[in-house]
Enzyme design. Structure first.
Site, PDB file in Angstrom:
ATOM      1  N   TYR A 282       7.948   3.648 -16.384  1.00  0.00           N
ATOM      2  CA  TYR A 282       6.516   3.537 -16.691  1.00  0.00           C
ATOM      3  C   TYR A 282       6.188   4.364 -17.939  1.00  0.00           C
ATOM      4  O   TYR A 282       6.146   5.604 -17.891  1.00  0.00           O
ATOM      5  CB  TYR A 282       5.642   4.009 -15.526  1.00  0.00           C
TER       6      TYR A 282
ATOM      7  N   HIS B  83      15.059   0.693  -8.573  1.00  0.00           N
ATOM      8  CA  HIS B  83      13.854  -0.075  -8.907  1.00  0.00           C
ATOM      9  C   HIS B  83      14.070  -1.573  -8.711  1.00  0.00           C
ATOM     10  O   HIS B  83      13.156  -2.302  -8.324  1.00  0.00           O
ATOM     11  CB  HIS B  83      13.447   0.236 -10.354  1.00  0.00           C
TER      12      HIS B  83
ATOM     13  N   SER C  70       1.316  -3.142  -5.309  1.00  0.00           N
ATOM     14  CA  SER C  70       0.238  -4.111  -5.607  1.00  0.00           C
ATOM     15  C   SER C  70      -0.436  -4.592  -4.314  1.00  0.00           C
ATOM     16  O   SER C  70      -0.615  -5.803  -4.105  1.00  0.00           O
ATOM     17  CB  SER C  70       0.761  -5.294  -6.425  1.00  0.00           C
ATOM     18  N   PRO C  71      -0.843  -3.641  -3.447  1.00  0.00           N
ATOM     19  CA  PRO C  71      -1.422  -4.053  -2.154  1.00  0.00           C
ATOM     20  C   PRO C  71      -2.787  -4.713  -2.311  1.00  0.00           C
ATOM     21  O   PRO C  71      -3.256  -5.376  -1.384  1.00  0.00           O
ATOM     22  CB  PRO C  71      -1.532  -2.728  -1.384  1.00  0.00           C
ATOM     23  N   LEU C  72      -3.411  -4.520  -3.492  1.00  0.00           N
ATOM     24  CA  LEU C  72      -4.692  -5.200  -3.741  1.00  0.00           C
ATOM     25  C   LEU C  72      -4.482  -6.389  -4.675  1.00  0.00           C
ATOM     26  O   LEU C  72      -5.425  -6.849  -5.323  1.00  0.00           O
ATOM     27  CB  LEU C  72      -5.709  -4.210  -4.328  1.00  0.00           C
TER      28      LEU C  72
ATOM     29  N   SER D 105     -10.141  -6.720  -4.664  1.00  0.00           N
ATOM     30  CA  SER D 105     -11.362  -5.892  -4.696  1.00  0.00           C
ATOM     31  C   SER D 105     -12.598  -6.761  -4.840  1.00  0.00           C
ATOM     32  O   SER D 105     -13.706  -6.321  -4.572  1.00  0.00           O
ATOM     33  CB  SER D 105     -11.301  -4.910  -5.869  1.00  0.00           C
TER      34      SER D 105
HETATM   35  N1  LIG Z   1       8.425  -1.329  -7.450  1.00  0.00           N
HETATM   36  C1  LIG Z   1       7.865  -2.110  -8.337  1.00  0.00           C
HETATM   37  O1  LIG Z   1       8.494  -2.966  -8.947  1.00  0.00           O
HETATM   38  C2  LIG Z   1       6.395  -1.937  -8.620  1.00  0.00           C
HETATM   39  C3  LIG Z   1       5.667  -2.932  -9.282  1.00  0.00           C
HETATM   40  C4  LIG Z   1       4.298  -2.725  -9.481  1.00  0.00           C
HETATM   41  C5  LIG Z   1       3.702  -1.551  -9.044  1.00  0.00           C
HETATM   42  N2  LIG Z   1       4.437  -0.587  -8.426  1.00  0.00           N
HETATM   43  C6  LIG Z   1       3.841   0.668  -7.941  1.00  0.00           C
HETATM   44  O2  LIG Z   1       2.801   0.313  -7.032  1.00  0.00           O
HETATM   45  C7  LIG Z   1       1.583   0.924  -7.454  1.00  0.00           C
HETATM   46  C8  LIG Z   1       0.444   0.030  -7.079  1.00  0.00           C
HETATM   47  O3  LIG Z   1       0.574  -1.247  -7.699  1.00  0.00           O
HETATM   48  P1  LIG Z   1      -0.656  -1.818  -8.490  1.00  0.00           P
HETATM   49  O4  LIG Z   1      -1.131  -0.758  -9.419  1.00  0.00           O
HETATM   50  O5  LIG Z   1      -0.298  -3.143  -8.995  1.00  0.00           O
HETATM   51  O6  LIG Z   1      -1.691  -1.928  -7.233  1.00  0.00           O
HETATM   52  P2  LIG Z   1      -3.090  -2.543  -6.994  1.00  0.00           P
HETATM   53  O7  LIG Z   1      -3.920  -1.442  -6.421  1.00  0.00           O
HETATM   54  O8  LIG Z   1      -2.927  -3.804  -6.230  1.00  0.00           O
HETATM   55  O9  LIG Z   1      -3.662  -2.950  -8.429  1.00  0.00           O
HETATM   56  C9  LIG Z   1      -4.129  -2.013  -9.362  1.00  0.00           C
HETATM   57  C10 LIG Z   1      -5.180  -2.696 -10.213  1.00  0.00           C
HETATM   58  O10 LIG Z   1      -6.310  -2.990  -9.395  1.00  0.00           O
HETATM   59  C11 LIG Z   1      -7.466  -2.316  -9.850  1.00  0.00           C
HETATM   60  N3  LIG Z   1      -8.102  -1.723  -8.661  1.00  0.00           N
HETATM   61  C12 LIG Z   1      -7.508  -0.902  -7.763  1.00  0.00           C
HETATM   62  N4  LIG Z   1      -8.396  -0.569  -6.799  1.00  0.00           N
HETATM   63  C13 LIG Z   1      -9.552  -1.189  -7.107  1.00  0.00           C
HETATM   64  C14 LIG Z   1     -10.835  -1.218  -6.484  1.00  0.00           C
HETATM   65  N5  LIG Z   1     -11.079  -0.562  -5.365  1.00  0.00           N
HETATM   66  N6  LIG Z   1     -11.812  -1.959  -7.091  1.00  0.00           N
HETATM   67  C15 LIG Z   1     -11.565  -2.638  -8.216  1.00  0.00           C
HETATM   68  N7  LIG Z   1     -10.375  -2.645  -8.839  1.00  0.00           N
HETATM   69  C16 LIG Z   1      -9.365  -1.916  -8.294  1.00  0.00           C
HETATM   70  C17 LIG Z   1      -6.986  -1.263 -10.837  1.00  0.00           C
HETATM   71  O11 LIG Z   1      -7.924  -1.133 -11.889  1.00  0.00           O
HETATM   72  P3  LIG Z   1      -8.354   0.291 -12.501  1.00  0.00           P
HETATM   73  O12 LIG Z   1      -7.102   1.083 -12.715  1.00  0.00           O
HETATM   74  O13 LIG Z   1      -9.007  -0.097 -13.789  1.00  0.00           O
HETATM   75  O14 LIG Z   1      -9.272   0.894 -11.511  1.00  0.00           O
HETATM   76  C18 LIG Z   1      -5.681  -1.842 -11.350  1.00  0.00           C
HETATM   77  O15 LIG Z   1      -5.924  -2.694 -12.441  1.00  0.00           O
HETATM   78  C19 LIG Z   1       1.762   1.146  -8.963  1.00  0.00           C
HETATM   79  O16 LIG Z   1       0.884   2.140  -9.442  1.00  0.00           O
HETATM   80  C20 LIG Z   1       3.213   1.530  -9.029  1.00  0.00           C
HETATM   81  O17 LIG Z   1       3.357   2.907  -8.727  1.00  0.00           O
HETATM   82  C21 LIG Z   1       5.763  -0.783  -8.191  1.00  0.00           C
END
Ligand SMILES: NC(=O)c1ccc[n+]([C@@H]2O[C@H](COP(=O)([O-])OP(=O)(O)OC[C@H]3O[C@@H](n4cnc5c(N)ncnc54)[C@H](OP(=O)(O)O)[C@@H]3O)[C@@H](O)[C@H]2O)c1
Length: 325
Positions: free
Chosen positions: A55, A121, A200-202, A208
């Protein structure tokens, strides 16, 4: 906040994904604000933080390390490595040296002498999972990591690796919009006592309800290439949001909170890691831990979801296309 266990690591029932501060969602806040937000998540009860060497090419690990430095021993810190099959794994000896090199570099950036949870990863198809598991076992014995995991692995890879060095957690994509691991990986984790950490649970923010078909994405924002965010998919997925909004109103919660409460209800080995760069959203997401669904509510959601078709998805192949844009 309530606690859960990823094997023997005790974590808050919802963690915090820190990727967005350096990678994947366009430009974010500056360093000081990012640090305040990460500490803000801790102040709200979160004790489980997720980063990766990739990252921002190490930027995220440095940021997370600095943010968590004053509270290092109070939190569970997870990071991840990529192994290059062609140059780093020509023999088991070279594989071990390579993993040690990646880990040492991560420890330096994180400013710590141990990682609580070290994930592969992606599982390299041409490196035996047993070999990686063997090296991870040595690192655990030495105290350099407390546990290990894989991301986006198959049930077979999990079982084979786990037989050599028990896995602490599997981190893979999981949300109301992406349920492919429900048929094999999640039940295997439950059976084997391995934690399951949905990323990416959301659904990258879609759940949202704050996304419209006119929302624009810039820079390295993965939503430029995730087909779920095509304007047609956003429109076609509106019935899903309507359903979540209806449940949310009844629970005096938000659609994001219902989406997280839904997966928390499925088992206490599941610990999602939503990510956000806004304090009110971090608070909203962590607040989902207090939104408990009754069995009846959960069954009703499941039943209604079974009638909803999901349009679009998120694949590594699509995300790779970002480099060509
Ligand atoms: N292992 C893998 O290959 C892999 C891949 C992807 C992610 N990950 C990990 O998983 C974590 C979570 O994944 P993700 O970031 O994709 O998760 P996510 O929570 O599904 O999506 C994050 C996005 O949603 C927005 N968001 C989050 N909560 C919100 C809310 N309550 N209201 C409105 N918008 C909201 C954020 O915007 P804002 O930031 O602008 O608020 C951001 O753009 C990452 O941070 C990373 O550590 C791992």
């Amino acid at each position: 906040m309530q606690k859960r266990f990823l094997r023997d690591l005790e974590v808050s029932s919802i963690g915090f994904g820190c990727m967005g501060f350096s990678h994947g969602y366009g430009s974010g806040p500056d360093k000081q604000e990012s640090i305040q937000l990460i500490r803000g998540a801790y102040d709200l009860g979160c004790t489980f933080f997720d980063t990766a060497e990739v990252y921002g090419n190490g930027h995220n690990e440095e940021l997370v390390g600095e943010a968590l430095n004053p509270i290092r021993d109070n939190v569970v810190l997870a990071t991840k490595l990529f192994i290059d099959s062609e140059t780093e794994a020509n023999s088991i000896e070279q594989l071990e040296q390579s993993i040690r090199k990646h880990l040492d570099a991560s420890l330096k950036r994180l400013g710590t002498d141990y990682v609580d949870l070290y994930y592969q990863h992606r599982v390299n198809k041409d490196i035996p999972v047993e070999d990686v598991a063997h090296v991870m076992g040595k690192l655990i014995d030495e105290g350099k990591i407390r546990g290990w995991g894989q991301s986006q692995s198959t049930e077979e890879e999990i079982r084979r690796a786990h037989a050599v060095t028990p896995l602490t957690a599997i981190q893979s994509e999981y949300s109301i919009m992406e349920r492919m691991f429900e048929k094999d990986v999640i039940p295997a984790c439950e059976e084997l006592g391995i934690g399951f950490v949905p990323f990416s649970p959301l659904a990258s923010g879609f759940l949202s309800g704050n996304i419209s078909k006119d929302t624009k994405y810039t820079g390295d924002d993965v939503r430029r290439v995730i087909t779920r965010f095509d304007p047609e998919s956003v429109e076609a997925n509106q019935p899903l949001l309507d359903l979540l909004t209806q449940f949310a109103e009844a629970k005096e919660a938000t659609p994001a909170q219902v989406s997280l409460a839904w997966m928390l209800h499925k088992g206490d080995f599941i610990v999602p890691i939503p990510g956000s760069r806004k304090l009110e959203r971090i608070q909203e997401n962590l607040g989902a831990a207090e939104v408990e669904l009754t069995e009846e509510e959960y069954n009703q959601i499941e039943e209604e979801l079974s009638n909803v078709e999901i349009h679009g998805n998120r694949t590594d192949e699509d995300i790779a296309k970002l480099n060509d844009l």
